[in-house]
Enzyme design. Structure first.
Site, PDB file in Angstrom:
ATOM      1  N   HIS A  72       0.838  -1.204   0.000  1.00  0.00           N
ATOM      2  CA  HIS A  72       0.000   0.000   0.000  1.00  0.00           C
ATOM      3  C   HIS A  72       0.872   1.254   0.000  1.00  0.00           C
ATOM      4  O   HIS A  72       1.737   1.406   0.851  1.00  0.00           O
ATOM      5  CB  HIS A  72      -0.931   0.004   1.214  1.00  0.00           C
ATOM      6  N   TYR A 201      -9.208   5.845   7.375  1.00  0.00           N
ATOM      7  CA  TYR A 201      -9.406   6.181   8.796  1.00  0.00           C
ATOM      8  C   TYR A 201     -10.365   7.373   8.835  1.00  0.00           C
ATOM      9  O   TYR A 201     -10.099   8.384   8.183  1.00  0.00           O
ATOM     10  CB  TYR A 201      -8.090   6.601   9.445  1.00  0.00           C
ATOM     11  N   PRO A 293      -4.950   0.495  18.665  1.00  0.00           N
ATOM     12  CA  PRO A 293      -4.744  -0.032  17.307  1.00  0.00           C
ATOM     13  C   PRO A 293      -4.657   1.042  16.217  1.00  0.00           C
ATOM     14  O   PRO A 293      -4.221   0.737  15.110  1.00  0.00           O
ATOM     15  CB  PRO A 293      -5.961  -0.933  17.086  1.00  0.00           C
ATOM     16  N   LYS A 297       0.558  -0.098  15.359  1.00  0.00           N
ATOM     17  CA  LYS A 297       1.955  -0.138  15.799  1.00  0.00           C
ATOM     18  C   LYS A 297       2.282  -1.296  16.751  1.00  0.00           C
ATOM     19  O   LYS A 297       3.454  -1.482  17.101  1.00  0.00           O
ATOM     20  CB  LYS A 297       2.339   1.193  16.477  1.00  0.00           C
ATOM     21  N   TYR A 385       3.788   6.608   9.885  1.00  0.00           N
ATOM     22  CA  TYR A 385       2.894   5.500   9.557  1.00  0.00           C
ATOM     23  C   TYR A 385       3.669   4.328   8.953  1.00  0.00           C
ATOM     24  O   TYR A 385       3.427   3.167   9.286  1.00  0.00           O
ATOM     25  CB  TYR A 385       1.778   5.966   8.612  1.00  0.00           C
TER      26      TYR A 385
END
Ligand code: APR
Ligand code: PHB
Length: 390
Positions: A72, A201, A293, A297, A385
């Protein structure tokens, strides 16, 4: 029994370390409380950093990850004006993440351990650690009603948040840092086509939502729910309806719904224990830290612990050099805290906090507004990220 390293816990952290050490001829035994099927039934986040994938390769178990993992290059943030895509590849200077379920990671590790003839003892009960401050620690446990003992040189506590390893460190040595959030995540797994090929998100007025996936035919979705809610309070229909309401309308209408094949509620917690070493005991993974979550991580931070510990042990056995082991706790914690900061900030930015004052709510919205409007803020997001370097 005698071994060099006795690893407590056969989750991803313990198995990965076991596999890596075995590859360097460092003898080790894994003691796992549950059965293999029990361990493989746990469903957890599925976003892997590049550093994690590299370790899997080094451990000789990266082939299926390469074949089946989805690369991704971006994630999207949903907000009240629509959807903003964050270019992870560009923002991080060329890195990406891999979507591959944690269950699959654990399965690959178990298969690799088996192939190499690694010793993983399942259903080891009453595991206890002894003489951790001496040069000859040992571990006792009960298997099939029989008391057993493992003499070793090092003990690794990779037995998760509820394990016994962290609890073996005296209370006056251990410092604990914790934040418990006033909500949980209701997660649903369904055999439907994911609404988006990348993760979304959502920081919505009604609460957080996440659209994730395991493959192009298996979706994983989450919504923020009050802590008091029970899974039975949420029919599949109620879940889909609420999820759609927390997404931009054009995303909601595209959503393919279907029966849930798994549904569960998990509370959110941030937690770190310091130090991660006590004498000959080294903690790794969830045994030392828990992440909310948001940002995925947990597993990735377990992997960075394993990286530092693996190199520390290899230097000890190969070169007689203990610098890596002596600095393990400090190095592992420095990276863990940065990952905590990121998952905390993402959690704070995207969830609804019932007790927020209007001032706090305004600030929270401004945080999100800043992220979606600033390329530099998106670069910082992307860098974190995809995972900071080890
Ligand atoms: N004795 C032996 N084994 C134990 C004991 C014990 N007393 N207590 C717990 N265990 C085992 C658990 O059954 C589990 O299989 O230790 C293992 C710990 O595995 P995880 O909880 O998966 O923790 P870890 O390997 O650190 O993995 C890191 O990343 O995504 C996150 O939280 C997620 O699992 C996660 C993780
Ligand atoms: C998941 O796919 O389960 C997942 C993905 C990203 C997260 C959390 C969970 O931040």
């Amino acid at each position: 029994m005698k071994t060099q390293v006795c690893i407590i816990g056969g989750g991803p952290a313990g198995l990965l370390l076991s596999q890596l050490l075995h590859g360097k001829d460092i003898d080790n035994i894994v003691l796992e409380k549950h059965t293999r099927d029990y361990v493989l039934a746990r469903i957890r986040a599925g976003v892997l950093e590049r550093g994690f994938a590299k370790l899997m390769h080094e451990a000789g178990c990266g082939d299926r990850l390469d074949r089946e993992g989805e690369v991704h290059e971006g994630v999207s943030i949903a907000h009240d004006k629509g959807l903003t895509r964050i270019d992870l590849f560009k923002g991080s200077g060329g890195s990406t993440v891999i979507v591959y379920g944690q269950t699959e990671v654990t399965r690959d590790l178990y298969e690799a351990r088996e192939k190499m003839g690694g010793v993983v003892i399942h259903e080891a009960a009453d595991v206890a650690l002894h003489d951790l401050k001496s040069d000859a620690p040992y571990v006792t446990y009960v298997k099939d009603g029989k008391a057993e003992r493992v003499d070793c040189e090092f003990v690794v506590g990779a037995d998760g948040f509820h394990g016994i390893s962290r609890k073996s460190i005296p209370a006056d040595v251990l410092r604990e840092y914790e934040r418990v959030y006033p909500f949980g995540w209701l997660g649903v797994l369904s055999e439907t086509k994911p609404v988006s090929h990348e993760l979304i998100y959502s920081g919505n007025e009604r609460g957080f939502a996440l659209c994730s996936l395991r493959s192009q035919v298996l979706s994983r979705y989450y919504i923020q729910v009050p802590l008091e809610d029970k899974v039975d309070d949420w029919s599949d229909e109620a879940f889909w309806e609420e999820l759609k309401r927390r997404l931009p309308p054009d995303v909601g209408v595209r959503m393919q719904t279907g029966p849930s094949i798994e549904k569960s509620i998990a509370p959110l917690r941030s937690y770190i224990a310091e130090p991660m070493q006590y004498g000959r005991l080294f903690l790794a993974g969830d045994a030392a830290h828990i992440f909310p979550p948001t940002g995925a991580k947990g597993l990735n931070s377990a992997a960075s612990d394993v990286h530092y510990l693996y190199h520390g042990l290899v230097d000890h056995y190969r070169k007689g050099d203990d610098k890596g082991l002596e600095s393990y706790s400090q190095k592992a914690l420095a990276r863990v805290w940065k990952a905590q900061r990121f998952s905390w900030s993402m959690t704070m930015m995207l969830h609804r906090f019932p007790a927020y004052t209007p001032y706090e709510r305004k600030l929270q919205k401004t945080e999100l507004e800043y992220l979606i409007s600033s390329e530099r803020a998106q670069q910082a997001f992307a860098e974190n990220y995809v995972g900071l370097p080890y």
